[in-house]
Design a protein around this motif. Structure first.
Motif, short mmCIF file in Angstrom:
data_model
loop_
_atom_site.label_atom_id
_atom_site.label_comp_id
_atom_site.label_asym_id
_atom_site.label_seq_id
_atom_site.Cartn_x
_atom_site.Cartn_y
_atom_site.Cartn_z
N ALA A 155 3.11 2.12 14.22
CA ALA A 155 2.99 0.70 13.89
C ALA A 155 3.33 -0.20 15.07
CB ALA A 155 3.88 0.37 12.70
N ASP A 156 4.31 0.19 15.89
CA ASP A 156 4.70 -0.65 17.02
C ASP A 156 3.55 -0.86 18.00
OD1 ASP A 156 7.19 -0.99 15.97
OD2 ASP A 156 8.22 0.38 17.34
N ASP A 157 2.62 0.09 18.05
CA ASP A 157 1.48 -0.06 18.95
C ASP A 157 0.46 -1.08 18.43
OD1 ASP A 157 2.39 1.81 20.87
OD2 ASP A 157 1.72 3.46 19.60
N LEU A 158 0.64 -1.54 17.20
CA LEU A 158 -0.21 -2.58 16.64
C LEU A 158 0.37 -3.98 16.82
CD1 LEU A 158 -1.26 -0.88 13.27
CD2 LEU A 158 -2.76 -1.35 15.22
N LEU A 159 1.60 -4.07 17.29
CA LEU A 159 2.27 -5.36 17.38
C LEU A 159 1.54 -6.38 18.26
CD1 LEU A 159 6.11 -4.59 17.42
CD2 LEU A 159 4.80 -5.88 15.72
N PRO A 160 0.88 -5.97 19.34
CA PRO A 160 0.16 -6.99 20.13
C PRO A 160 -1.06 -7.56 19.42
CG PRO A 160 0.65 -5.03 21.46
CD PRO A 160 0.91 -4.67 20.03
N THR A 161 -1.46 -6.98 18.31
CA THR A 161 -2.67 -7.41 17.61
C THR A 161 -2.33 -8.46 16.55
OG1 THR A 161 -2.63 -5.85 15.75
CG2 THR A 161 -3.44 -5.01 17.87
N GLU A 162 -3.35 -8.86 15.76
CA GLU A 162 -3.13 -9.84 14.70
C GLU A 162 -2.75 -9.17 13.39
OE1 GLU A 162 -7.61 -10.49 12.95
OE2 GLU A 162 -6.98 -11.78 14.58
N VAL A 200 1.69 -5.68 6.59
CA VAL A 200 1.00 -4.43 6.93
C VAL A 200 1.81 -3.66 7.97
CG1 VAL A 200 -1.10 -3.45 7.94
CG2 VAL A 200 -1.24 -5.38 6.35
N TYR A 201 2.29 -4.36 8.98
CA TYR A 201 3.10 -3.71 10.02
C TYR A 201 4.33 -3.03 9.40
CZ TYR A 201 6.79 -3.28 13.48
OH TYR A 201 7.83 -2.79 14.23
N GLU A 202 5.02 -3.74 8.52
CA GLU A 202 6.26 -3.21 7.95
C GLU A 202 6.00 -1.94 7.13
OE1 GLU A 202 7.68 -6.58 5.84
OE2 GLU A 202 8.62 -7.51 7.60
N SER A 205 6.97 2.36 8.11
CA SER A 205 7.74 3.32 7.31
C SER A 205 6.92 4.54 6.89
CB SER A 205 8.29 2.63 6.06
OG SER A 205 7.24 2.17 5.23
N SER A 206 5.67 4.64 7.34
CA SER A 206 4.81 5.76 6.94
C SER A 206 5.35 7.08 7.46
CB SER A 206 3.39 5.54 7.46
OG SER A 206 2.60 6.70 7.25
N PRO A 207 5.40 8.13 6.61
CA PRO A 207 5.90 9.44 7.06
C PRO A 207 4.80 10.34 7.62
CG PRO A 207 5.56 9.50 4.70
CD PRO A 207 5.17 8.11 5.14
N VAL A 208 3.60 9.84 7.82
CA VAL A 208 2.45 10.68 8.17
C VAL A 208 2.70 11.47 9.45
CG1 VAL A 208 1.25 8.90 9.53
CG2 VAL A 208 -0.07 10.67 8.34
N THR A 209 2.23 12.71 9.44
CA THR A 209 2.27 13.55 10.64
C THR A 209 0.88 14.03 11.02
OG1 THR A 209 2.68 15.55 9.32
CG2 THR A 209 4.61 14.35 10.16
N ASP A 210 0.00 14.25 10.01
CA ASP A 210 -1.32 14.81 10.29
C ASP A 210 -2.38 14.08 9.49
OD1 ASP A 210 -0.99 17.65 11.85
OD2 ASP A 210 0.74 17.23 10.56
N TRP A 218 0.85 -1.18 0.00
CA TRP A 218 0.00 0.00 0.00
C TRP A 218 0.89 1.24 0.00
CZ3 TRP A 218 -5.23 -0.02 -0.52
CH2 TRP A 218 -5.87 1.22 -0.46
N PRO A 219 0.60 2.24 -0.85
CA PRO A 219 1.49 3.41 -0.99
C PRO A 219 1.29 4.43 0.14
CG PRO A 219 -0.35 3.60 -2.51
CD PRO A 219 -0.49 2.26 -1.85
N LEU A 220 1.88 4.19 1.28
CA LEU A 220 1.81 5.15 2.39
C LEU A 220 2.99 6.12 2.27
CD1 LEU A 220 0.77 2.94 5.44
CD2 LEU A 220 -0.64 4.47 4.07
#
Length: 500
Positions: free
Chosen positions: A201-208, A213-215, A219-224, A174-176
């Protein structure tokens, strides 16, 4: 998400074959023909999401002697709960536990990895079943007709949700690439999309969350991330819990704008008549009282109200901005454009304006509403005549509205009409199209699996899902998680069908 229990009218029923349902002669073990008058009613349910499982469960609890096969296009069951609920919502995903309990009983047969319209058609189902219930849901994005919506960088929320939930039929990438993102919508899907985009992304690690998707999220540069709703705070369709969860996302500040808060008479009426609306408005108003100096997070999630989508701005075919028109409430909770436009510098736009159903081969379809044409679950043709033995339930019946729990009462209505049609008991009305008995020419359960095997269809039964489920749980255990979802379709199939 509340899982409601629908009241069911369970009838005391007795089904016997009559002339209208006389089957062609079967063969006894000695090869002599005989006419079966005692076999169970055979029903196919197409779509193994919550709607299909609820319908199967409710039908199995009537007094009909019934045999049910549950078809699913994907290699795994559970539909929307597996592939439509964000991975960081394990509470909602627990609905799978109840659905799993239904299918694990053994009285409803799962036939997954079977694509209706490709592997099996309506004429085939009519050979093996007396009735068919379609519960295929709504998986496409509803259209939003504004200039620039098809630019590179403009996406549908349904596609994004399918990607981050590991749907086997969407690309693994996916182009993030955007730092600023716009999300159009005022419902829980818009909040899910915005939260996944803004969350680290690290806050999603406990999930499935799937590994790929995690990787990419890492690397997403999003700020807002900006969420835009065309009406005011009292008109949004957020659930209170979903909204409150936004305020607890680590290193993400929630930003609201006091000038977006307007409450007309319609808003006040909505607040006073709905505890849910009251809770949502309170949460939003509380955020306006927060000192901006406390916003120190590295990422921000902005909530904008009274902003209607007007245009996706582009250069060289790519998104470079988003234009909204300020709106004003009209006294009854509706809004109207003011002629004031605002341009927002974003590099990606996600529309979360609803889902839309897909047409099915040979089944009457309303392309305006995106549903199978039906009356209370009985499928009808273009002239309004009931199509014998064909029914619908869930979103493909009523449109993509309501919570998962609402599909129980929806399924009860459809099953009630099917029962009425089989028994001729319809509260004093004329008997329906199934009155009299059974129509399938091949009523034995093994007939359909022999048919599928003869066509080379690698169908997956419940035991196959149990293998995949155990495999995903083992992957998760190795990483200290409940499960790691397998994404590639061929890998899912090879795990579920090791003998193949």
């Amino acid at each position: 998400m509340k899982d409601e229990t629908a009241g069911e009218a369970i009838l005391t029923l007795s089904v016997e074959s009559g002339p209208a349902f006389a089957s062609p002669p079967d063969l006894d073990p000695e090869g002599a023909p005989f006419v079966s008058t005692t076999r169970p009613l055979r029903v196919a349910v197409v779509g193994a999401g919550p709607a299909g499982i609820y319908a199967s469960d409710i039908l199995s609890k009537t007094d009909l002697d019934v045999s049910i096969d549950l078809f699913e296009r994907l290699p795994a069951p559970f539909g929307l709960v597996r592939y439509g609920v964000a991975p960081d919502h394990p509470r909602i995903k627990q609905i799978i536990v109840a659905l799993h309990r239904v299918l694990s009983r053994g009285d409803i047969r799962l036939l997954a990895n079977v694509d209706y319209g490709v592997d099996v058609k309506l004429e085939d189902l009519r050979q093996f079943y007396d009735a068919v219930i379609f519960s295929t849901g709504s998986i496409k994005d509803a259209e939003l007709d504004i200039p620039g919506i098809d630019l590179d960088g403009s996406y549908g929320a349904a596609d994004f949700v399918s990607w981050y939930d590991g749907h086997p039929d969407v690309p693994r990438t996916w182009p993030l690439e955007a730092e600023q993102v716009a999300v159009i919508g005022a419902g829980n899907v818009a909040l899910d999309v915005a939260r996944i985009l803004a969350k680290h992304a690290d806050d999603l690690l406990p999930t499935e969350v799937p590994t790929n998707v995690y990787e990419i999220l890492k690397s997403s540069p999003v700020t807002d991330v900006h969420v835009f709703a065309r009406r005011g705070p009292a008109q949004v369709k957020f659930s209170p819990l979903e909204l409150r969860e936004l305020g607890h996302v680590p290193d993400v500040d929630i930003v609201v704008y006091p000038e977006d808060f307007d409450f007309d008479e319609g808003s006040e009426a909505a607040i006073n008549s709905s505890n849910q609306t009251k809770q949502v408005v309170k949460t939003l108003v509380d955020w306006t009282l927060k000192d901006p100096a406390q916003n120190t997070a590295s990422r921000r999630l902005h909530l904008h109200f009274l902003n209607s989508p007007a245009e996706v701005l582009g250069e060289n075919g790519k998104v470079v901005g988003f234009r909204t028109e300020r709106t004003a409430l009209q006294g009854d909770g509706t809004s109207k454009g003011t002629g004031e436009f605002i341009d927002w510098p974003v590099q990606a736009v996600y529309r979360a304006v609803g889902y839309f159903g897909s047409a099915l081969p040979e089944i009457p379809y309303d392309d305006v509403k995106g549903v199978i044409t039906n009356r209370e679950g009985r499928v009808v043709d273009i002239d309004g005549n009931q199509v014998p033995g064909v029914y619908a339930t869930g979103w493909i019946k009523r449109g993509p509205v309501g919570l998962i729990g609402h599909t129980k009462s929806d399924a009860s209505e459809t099953v009630r009409h099917l029962v009425e049609d089989v028994t001729g008991v319809a509260d004093g009305e004329a008997p329906g199209d199934l009155d009299g008995g059974r129509t399938a020419s091949h009523g034995a359960p093994e007939a359909v699996t022999e048919f599928l095997a003869g066509k080379g269809v690698g169908y997956i039964e419940w035991s196959g899902w149990e293998l995949l489920d155990a495999h995903e749980r083992a992957l998760g255990e190795a990483e200290g998680r409940e499960r790691v979802k397998v994404v590639p379709r061929d890998e899912m199939i090879s795990i579920s069908r090791p003998q193949a």
